[in-house]
Write a protein that holds these residues in place. Structure first.
Motif, PDB file in Angstrom:
ATOM      1  N   ARG A   1      -4.630  -7.042  -4.995  1.00 28.79           N
ATOM      2  CA  ARG A   1      -3.599  -6.547  -5.906  1.00 28.79           C
ATOM      3  C   ARG A   1      -4.161  -5.591  -6.959  1.00 28.79           C
ATOM      4  NH1 ARG A   1       0.418 -11.242  -8.170  1.00 28.79           N
ATOM      5  NH2 ARG A   1       0.909 -12.276  -6.204  1.00 28.79           N
ATOM      6  N   SER A   2      -5.414  -5.755  -7.325  1.00 33.28           N
ATOM      7  CA  SER A   2      -5.981  -4.953  -8.403  1.00 33.28           C
ATOM      8  C   SER A   2      -6.499  -3.599  -7.941  1.00 33.28           C
ATOM      9  CB  SER A   2      -7.121  -5.722  -9.085  1.00 33.28           C
ATOM     10  OG  SER A   2      -8.155  -5.997  -8.161  1.00 33.28           O
ATOM     11  N   HIS A   3      -6.761  -3.457  -6.625  1.00 34.38           N
ATOM     12  CA  HIS A   3      -7.288  -2.189  -6.113  1.00 34.38           C
ATOM     13  C   HIS A   3      -6.734  -1.979  -4.715  1.00 34.38           C
ATOM     14  CE1 HIS A   3      -9.941   1.178  -5.476  1.00 34.38           C
ATOM     15  NE2 HIS A   3     -10.459   0.612  -4.399  1.00 34.38           N
ATOM     16  N   CYS A   4      -5.951  -0.899  -4.554  1.00 37.05           N
ATOM     17  CA  CYS A   4      -5.266  -0.707  -3.275  1.00 37.05           C
ATOM     18  C   CYS A   4      -5.188   0.778  -2.931  1.00 37.05           C
ATOM     19  CB  CYS A   4      -3.878  -1.322  -3.340  1.00 37.05           C
ATOM     20  SG  CYS A   4      -3.050  -1.403  -1.724  1.00 37.05           S
ATOM     21  N   PRO A   5      -6.266   1.378  -2.444  1.00 38.85           N
ATOM     22  CA  PRO A   5      -6.250   2.800  -2.075  1.00 38.85           C
ATOM     23  C   PRO A   5      -5.374   3.047  -0.844  1.00 38.85           C
ATOM     24  CG  PRO A   5      -8.315   1.779  -1.405  1.00 38.85           C
ATOM     25  CD  PRO A   5      -7.590   0.754  -2.212  1.00 38.85           C
ATOM     26  N   TRP A   6      -4.769   4.204  -0.811  1.00 44.44           N
ATOM     27  CA  TRP A   6      -3.915   4.588   0.310  1.00 44.44           C
ATOM     28  C   TRP A   6      -4.750   4.871   1.550  1.00 44.44           C
ATOM     29  CZ3 TRP A   6       0.620   4.421   2.426  1.00 44.44           C
ATOM     30  CH2 TRP A   6       1.003   5.339   3.406  1.00 44.44           C
ATOM     31  N   ASP A   7      -4.345   4.321   2.671  1.00 47.08           N
ATOM     32  CA  ASP A   7      -5.018   4.526   3.951  1.00 47.08           C
ATOM     33  C   ASP A   7      -3.955   4.928   4.964  1.00 47.08           C
ATOM     34  OD1 ASP A   7      -6.250   4.339   6.438  1.00 47.08           O
ATOM     35  OD2 ASP A   7      -7.443   2.574   5.892  1.00 47.08           O
ATOM     36  N   GLU A   8      -3.829   6.244   5.175  1.00 46.20           N
ATOM     37  CA  GLU A   8      -2.748   6.734   6.029  1.00 46.20           C
ATOM     38  C   GLU A   8      -2.909   6.285   7.467  1.00 46.20           C
ATOM     39  OE1 GLU A   8       0.129  10.513   6.574  1.00 46.20           O
ATOM     40  OE2 GLU A   8      -1.225  10.280   4.881  1.00 46.20           O
ATOM     41  N   ASP A   9      -4.124   6.214   7.964  1.00 46.23           N
ATOM     42  CA  ASP A   9      -4.341   5.763   9.345  1.00 46.23           C
ATOM     43  C   ASP A   9      -3.880   4.323   9.521  1.00 46.23           C
ATOM     44  OD1 ASP A   9      -5.385   8.206  10.072  1.00 46.23           O
ATOM     45  OD2 ASP A   9      -7.470   7.617   9.706  1.00 46.23           O
ATOM     46  N   TYR A  10      -4.176   3.481   8.536  1.00 44.61           N
ATOM     47  CA  TYR A  10      -3.752   2.079   8.617  1.00 44.61           C
ATOM     48  C   TYR A  10      -2.226   1.982   8.569  1.00 44.61           C
ATOM     49  CZ  TYR A  10      -3.031  -2.800   7.315  1.00 44.61           C
ATOM     50  OH  TYR A  10      -2.602  -4.111   7.265  1.00 44.61           O
ATOM     51  N   MET A  15       0.856  -1.188   0.000  1.00 44.25           N
ATOM     52  CA  MET A  15       0.000   0.000   0.000  1.00 44.25           C
ATOM     53  C   MET A  15       0.893   1.240   0.000  1.00 44.25           C
ATOM     54  SD  MET A  15      -2.838   1.177   2.814  1.00 44.25           S
ATOM     55  CE  MET A  15      -1.544   1.612   3.982  1.00 44.25           C
ATOM     56  N   LEU A  16       0.717   2.106  -1.015  1.00 45.37           N
ATOM     57  CA  LEU A  16       1.599   3.253  -1.188  1.00 45.37           C
ATOM     58  C   LEU A  16       0.787   4.517  -1.464  1.00 45.37           C
ATOM     59  CD1 LEU A  16       4.242   1.483  -3.450  1.00 45.37           C
ATOM     60  CD2 LEU A  16       4.504   2.073  -1.024  1.00 45.37           C
ATOM     61  N   PRO A  17       1.324   5.686  -1.118  1.00 45.49           N
ATOM     62  CA  PRO A  17       0.568   6.944  -1.247  1.00 45.49           C
ATOM     63  C   PRO A  17       0.052   7.221  -2.648  1.00 45.49           C
ATOM     64  CG  PRO A  17       2.526   7.287   0.093  1.00 45.49           C
ATOM     65  CD  PRO A  17       2.624   5.896  -0.442  1.00 45.49           C
ATOM     66  N   LYS A  18       0.818   6.878  -3.674  1.00 48.00           N
ATOM     67  CA  LYS A  18       0.386   7.127  -5.051  1.00 48.00           C
ATOM     68  C   LYS A  18      -0.166   5.876  -5.717  1.00 48.00           C
ATOM     69  CE  LYS A  18       3.519  11.018  -5.828  1.00 48.00           C
ATOM     70  NZ  LYS A  18       4.608  11.580  -6.691  1.00 48.00           N
TER      71      LYS A  18
END
Length: 590
Positions: free
Chosen positions: A452-461, A367-370
């Motif tokens: 793997r196909s959909h991975c939105p960034w979650d900063e709290d996690y 999981m990455l910011p971009k």
């Protein structure tokens, strides 16, 4: 004088030498496609008809072929007949390279060569004929039996870079190595095999110098002595004095799986170049054990990190990794298929079975910011219920996996595996670029995506995952949850996969990524005499702390891969050579 040679030699030896020197320095124009027939002939002449009379006759204080084994190995397995022709591995590089692109590539090539020469000269001045250079204090260290590990390991790099005087001087030194004497009574078979035997075989393949083959046979017989055991399995550490006596050796109860699993390529190739099947036969018995146990482990398709050659148990164990302790076992599966040209079916079966398991259980999207679509390789621990559980720890060592997937994908005509290899390679490129020094740490963790196909960034996690390990949370870019080992040890695995990705796809972006990596490493590791390991690459400011040690693979692998990224693609073509785990290229038999 030179029957059958190109007309270019008719003006004399001096003209030919001058042209060859320019060519090896990459200063003559060439297309980005295959070399012209004239250049191929010149290269063949220089490689295999050069006189070796200047070298001293190799001598040793002990003849390893004279041992009378208590437990003679069963030498019934012969090298297989070649199978069907292999698919093309390398991208079809067509068209003429533009002047601007050629100029940039050659400038980068010369910069890599300059860094290599500086380190080589430091080794020659302070640690000549010793195993390793101390690049800060200016001294040497014996680490691998005192047989000049750095010198032997770097032989083929010297040749590939066109450094003929340095190569000939090094070969003369190799002729004087006494494999009958050692600085240690415990010989690490794994390291001896990949660095020494691999280095000698590759340098022989490239240069045709017969003295190198003689030394390779001598060393091969030493390694073969490690199979003088009751069950035919090799020891991990060879007792030097006991091995000489022929009295028989005791196999260890537990070893890391990479040790016995990384003897196949070198010993098989030694049988190929000598015609003596005993080396291939001995190691085939080992790989049969892995083959028979592959589907019986708690994670079918892979083997546990530790195995027992004493009981031939490669099944029981609950810890699995593609990194240190197991890496080259997996790396050699598709490479053995390539070396034997598909003549032994078990390597294709083991490769495909392993790749499927690795993709399912070990590979994860971080999981990455971009939301970069990249992959990393983690570890697997089997829980009390027998379920495989991902540990999202990535080692620099696992960066080889991208190149392995790419190579295997081409060998077995699987485009999905090639794409997986590219995503894994981009994962390591990302890790290099993410840290302020431009270098990837030895061991890191990231938060894995659930999909793997959909991975939105979650900063709290991400913060939650990072703060679960407070001792590791300093200096971390977003997405990374630990830097358990913040060092950079001059390792080659990331640039190795970048090299494979470039040669397989032809994408110039991989050359640019390689250049970014090279400039960061060259700057961050430089010492007064050569290059040293960095103790912490997560530091943003100030002078980087260095360790007074330079591994032989800095010259054998890391700088060789950087160099090969910027040569024309016909140099060490992946369709002509298979590289061992120490980046030593073995010529594929036709």
């Amino acid at each position: 004088m030179f029957p059958g040679r190109p007309r270019i030699v008719r003006n004399g030896i001096l003209l030919m030498a001058a042209i060859l020197t320019l060519w090896h320095l990459q200063l003559l124009p060439r297309t980005a496609s295959t070399a012209s027939p004239e250049w191929v002939k010149l290269e063949r002449f220089m490689n295999h008809n050069a006189s070796s009379s200047r070298y001293p006759e190799p001598k040793s204080s002990f003849d390893w072929s004279s041992i009378k084994f208590r437990y003679p190995p069963h030498n019934s397995t012969r090298l297989p007949a070649q199978g069907k022709p292999l698919p093309q591995i390398q991208h079809h590089f067509s068209g003429v390279e533009s002047a601007a692109a050629a100029k940039q590539r050659k400038q980068r090539l010369l910069e890599v060569k300059k860094v290599f020469l500086r380190a080589w000269q430091g080794y020659k001045k302070f640690a000549w004929k010793q195993d390793a250079l101390l690049p800060i204090s200016g001294g040497g260290r014996e680490q691998f039996s005192g047989w000049a590990a750095t010198l032997v390991d770097a032989l083929d790099t010297l040749w590939i870079m066109g450094l003929r005087d340095e190569f000939d001087e090094a070969v003369a030194a190799v002729a004087e190595i006494d494999f009958g004497s050692s600085t240690s009574n415990r010989i690490n078979i794994f390291e001896t095999n990949i660095r020494y035997l691999g280095g000698l075989l590759a340098a022989y393949d490239l240069s045709g110098r017969k003295v190198l083959l003689k030394k390779a046979v001598e060393l091969g017989d030493l390694i073969y002595a490690g199979f003088n055991t009751k069950n035919g399995m090799p020891v991990d550490f060879l007792n030097f004095h006991s091995a000489k006596s022929g009295e028989g050796l005791m196999v260890e109860g537990s070893v890391v799986s990479a040790s016995p699993g990384t003897l196949s390529l070198e010993l098989a190739h030694l049988s190929q170049v000598t015609g003596d099947p005993k080396y291939y036969s001995a190691v085939s018995q080992v790989m049969d054990v892995f083959y028979e146990g592959q589907s019986q482990t708690s994670v079918p398709g892979v083997w546990p990190m530790s195995v027992s050659m004493l009981s031939k148990d490669v099944v029981h164990g609950g810890t699995y990794t593609l990194g240190g302790c197991a890496d080259s076992l997996y790396e050699y599966l598709p490479k053995m298929h390539q070396l034997l040209r598909g003549g032994e079916p078990k390597y294709e079966i083991m490769s495909k079975t392993f790749l499927k398991t690795a993709d399912k259980h070990f590979l994860f999207r971080p999981m990455l910011p971009k939301e970069d679509d990249i992959l990393m390789s983690g570890n697997i621990n089997v829980d009390e219920k027998g379920n495989p559980v991902l540990d999202p720890e990535t080692e620099h060592l696992t960066c080889f996996v991208g190149g392995m997937f790419g190579l295997a994908g081409k060998l077995f005509n699987n485009a999905d595996d090639v794409e997986t290899g590219i995503k894994l390679t981009n994962g390591c490129i990302y890790a290099y670029r993410a840290f302020p020094t431009g270098m990837m740490p030895e061991r890191i963790d990231l938060a894995p995506c659930k999909d793997r196909s959909h991975c939105p960034w979650d900063e709290d996690y991400w913060l939650q995952e990072r703060d679960r390990r407070p001792e590791w949370k300093t200096h971390l870019p977003k997405g990374f949850t630990t830097a358990k080992d913040p060092r950079y040890l001059l390792r080659p695995e990331a640039i190795e996969s970048v090299f494979y990705a470039y040669r397989i796809t032809g994408r110039r972006g991989f050359q640019d990524a390689a250049w970014d990596m090279f400039t960061a490493i060259a700057k961050g590791t430089q010492t007064a005499y050569a290059n040293a390991a960095v103790l912490d690459v997560t530091i943003a400011d100030g002078k980087l702390p260095l360790e007074d040690y330079m591994e032989s693979f800095w010259l054998a692998e890391t700088l060789k891969y950087f160099y090969l990224v910027f040569t024309t693609p016909d140099i060490i073509s992946l369709d002509d050579y298979v590289l061992n785990t120490e980046a030593h290229p073995f010529k594929l038999t036709k």
